[in-house]
Design an enzyme around this catalytic site. Structure first.
Site, PDB file in Angstrom:
ATOM      1  N   HIS A  67      27.322  60.262  28.295  1.00 35.32           N
ATOM      2  CA  HIS A  67      27.382  61.741  28.471  1.00 35.32           C
ATOM      3  C   HIS A  67      26.467  62.491  27.439  1.00 35.32           C
ATOM      4  CE1 HIS A  67      31.239  61.514  31.074  1.00 35.32           C
ATOM      5  NE2 HIS A  67      31.866  61.034  30.608  1.00 35.32           N
ATOM      6  N   GLU A  76      28.339  60.887  23.122  1.00 40.30           N
ATOM      7  CA  GLU A  76      27.907  61.946  23.586  1.00 40.30           C
ATOM      8  C   GLU A  76      26.797  62.575  23.126  1.00 40.30           C
ATOM      9  OE1 GLU A  76      30.987  63.471  25.390  1.00 40.30           O
ATOM     10  OE2 GLU A  76      29.449  64.384  25.160  1.00 40.30           O
TER      11      GLU A  76
HETATM   12  C1  GEM Z   1      34.700  64.735  27.985  1.00 38.54           C
HETATM   13  S1  GEM Z   1      35.089  63.447  26.827  1.00 38.54           S
HETATM   14  C2  GEM Z   1      36.736  64.995  26.233  1.00 38.54           C
HETATM   15  C3  GEM Z   1      37.113  63.980  25.257  1.00 38.54           C
HETATM   16  N1  GEM Z   1      38.264  64.271  24.202  1.00 38.54           N
HETATM   17  C4  GEM Z   1      38.979  63.979  23.251  1.00 38.54           C
HETATM   18  N2  GEM Z   1      39.369  65.348  22.624  1.00 38.54           N
HETATM   19  N3  GEM Z   1      39.265  62.586  23.553  1.00 38.54           N
HETATM   20  C5  GEM Z   1      34.739  65.580  29.214  1.00 38.54           C
HETATM   21  O1  GEM Z   1      35.019  64.483  30.004  1.00 38.54           O
HETATM   22  O2  GEM Z   1      35.794  66.409  28.847  1.00 38.54           O
HETATM   23  C6  GEM Z   1      33.010  63.808  28.524  1.00 38.54           C
HETATM   24  C7  GEM Z   1      31.864  65.006  28.545  1.00 38.54           C
HETATM   25  O3  GEM Z   1      32.316  65.677  29.522  1.00 38.54           O
HETATM   26  O4  GEM Z   1      31.227  64.548  27.647  1.00 38.54           O
HETATM   27 ZN    ZN Z   2      30.144  64.085  30.438  1.00 38.15          ZN
END
Ligand code: GEM
Ligand code: ZN
Length: 379
Positions: A267, A343
């Site tokens: 992501h 990320e």
């Molecule tokens: C994120 S993953 C979010 C994970 N958050 C926690 N606190 N575990 C999403 O889908 O919102 C991935 C992204 O969009 O980058």
């Molecule tokens: Zn994402």
């Protein structure tokens, strides 16, 4: 003096033009996904502005999906659509303004370095030339595009197929996070490099299942976060459907058929200027064994690649509080395996900033290539 004009009639093209007469006062609005409220992705061409002072006014920046994403962010530009660079940008909390004096009549602007559908098809075709790769069409998206999987392993390994680790890598559930597909390009280039012994050992011990683009329709439509039906695919993993989220339905079905020993979901993050991972600590099935694997994976990645770090991240879910509709959490719970969301930043890596390009496709590729090292450390 030729008239100014803005075009978006190309792959992932997206912007709303309010006014485009005076180069200093080009007034724009970032438009929402086709069937959802998320607005953040933009990609357009400006014609006729050579040698003129250009100021782009993104008038609804403060109402976008992630307004903090504009703090410290710099707009990406390109003349040749190959080399992308950052331009002067400021955000006052409401309007984001970007400035440049184009040296050519046509200049492209985007939220991040784009990755087109044609590049995607070339990536699949190029990888499929290897005798380690089989391409499989899992089915159709809602707009009728192929959802494609690459199955990758050494055909001549002495290890029986059934004993090899099943490693899954998916990317771009959120189509505006184009760095995710750049990451996969770098991952595949190294994995298929016959001169790389890390790759050769991994191919002998593992069967890789790679989905370079989980959201073909959202990618071409220029959506930030959703597919053609407005579904946020990373909230569909508990109960996907062919009517609303066929991309998740088909991949999940394939995972249930192959099994999963290790899962990565690539992501991009709008706000944090770092590369980091999210684990599955909040899932009910989380164990000290998985926690230890996560620690070893992250330590090996930091040792292999200074662009990866584990200081700045989202924080941790409380035990048992994970949202199991997210891919990483659902896969970890379903297969009791190591699972990470990766990320990368839309801005730059604040630890190792690059004034000219910020974070970009090439650096995402390098990061994708580097992840083979922690994979080897844990498989
Ligand atoms: C994120 S993953 C979010 C994970 N958050 C926690 N606190 N575990 C999403 O889908 O919102 C991935 C992204 O969009 O980058
Ligand atoms: Zn994402």
């Amino acid at each position: 003096m030729t008239a100014l004009h803005i075009s978006t009639a190309f792959d992932s093209g997206a912007i709303e033009v309010l006014e485009c007469q005076d180069s200093r006062n080009i007034r724009l609005r970032i438009r929402a996904d086709n069937a959802a409220e998320f607005a953040q992705w933009f990609h357009f061409a400006l014609h006729g502005a050579a040698a003129q002072p250009v100021t782009l006014h993104f008038e609804n920046a403060g109402q976008c999906a992630y307004p903090k994403g504009w703090e410290g962010y710099r707009v990406v530009a390109s003349f040749d659509r190959q080399h992308w660079f950052r331009i002067d940008t400021e955000f006052d909390g409401s309007v984001m303004r970007a400035h440049m004096v184009p040296s050519a009549q046509t200049v492209y602007f985007a939220y991040f370095e784009p990755y087109s559908w044609e590049q995607h098809l070339d990536l699949l075709a190029g990888a499929s030339a290897s005798d380690c790769v089989e391409q499989e069409r899992l089915g159709a998206t809602l707009d009728g595009r192929d959802l494609s999987l690459l199955r990758i392993t050494a055909p001549d390994s002495l290890m029986p197929l059934a004993q090899r680790r099943k490693v899954w890598l998916i990317a771009r559930q959120h189509p505006g996070e184009t760095m995710a597909e750049w990451f996969v390009e770098g991952f595949l280039e190294r994995l298929l490099d016959r001169t790389d012994s890390v790759s050769r050992q991994l191919l002998a011990q593992c069967v890789f299942h790679v989905v370079p683009n989980m959201n073909p329709d959202g990618s071409v439509r220029g959506n930030l976060r959703t597919n053609a039906a407005g579904a946020n695919l990373n909230r569909e993993w508990l109960s996907p459907s062919m009517e609303r989220s066929p991309e998740v339905f088909l991949v999940r079905e394939k995972m249930l058929a192959t099994g999963v020993d290790l899962f990565l979901d690539a992501h991009g993050d709008e706000a944090l200027p770092y590369n980091f991972v999210v684990g599955s600590e909040g899932t009910p099935g989380y164990t000290p064994f998985i926690a230890d694997l996560e620690g070893r994976f992250k330590a090996a990645w930091m040792a292999a690649c200074p662009d990866f770090q584990d200081t700045h991240h989202y924080g941790y879910d409380e035990p048992g509080q994970a949202n199991l509709s997210l891919a990483t959490n659902w896969v970890a719970q379903q297969f009791n395996c190591l699972a990470h969301t990766i990320e990368m930043p839309f801005k730059d890596n604040a630890d190792w900033p690059d004034a000219l390009v910020g974070w970009n496709g090439a650096r995402s590729k390098k990061l994708g290539a580097s992840v083979l090292q922690p994979l080897l450390a844990v498989v």
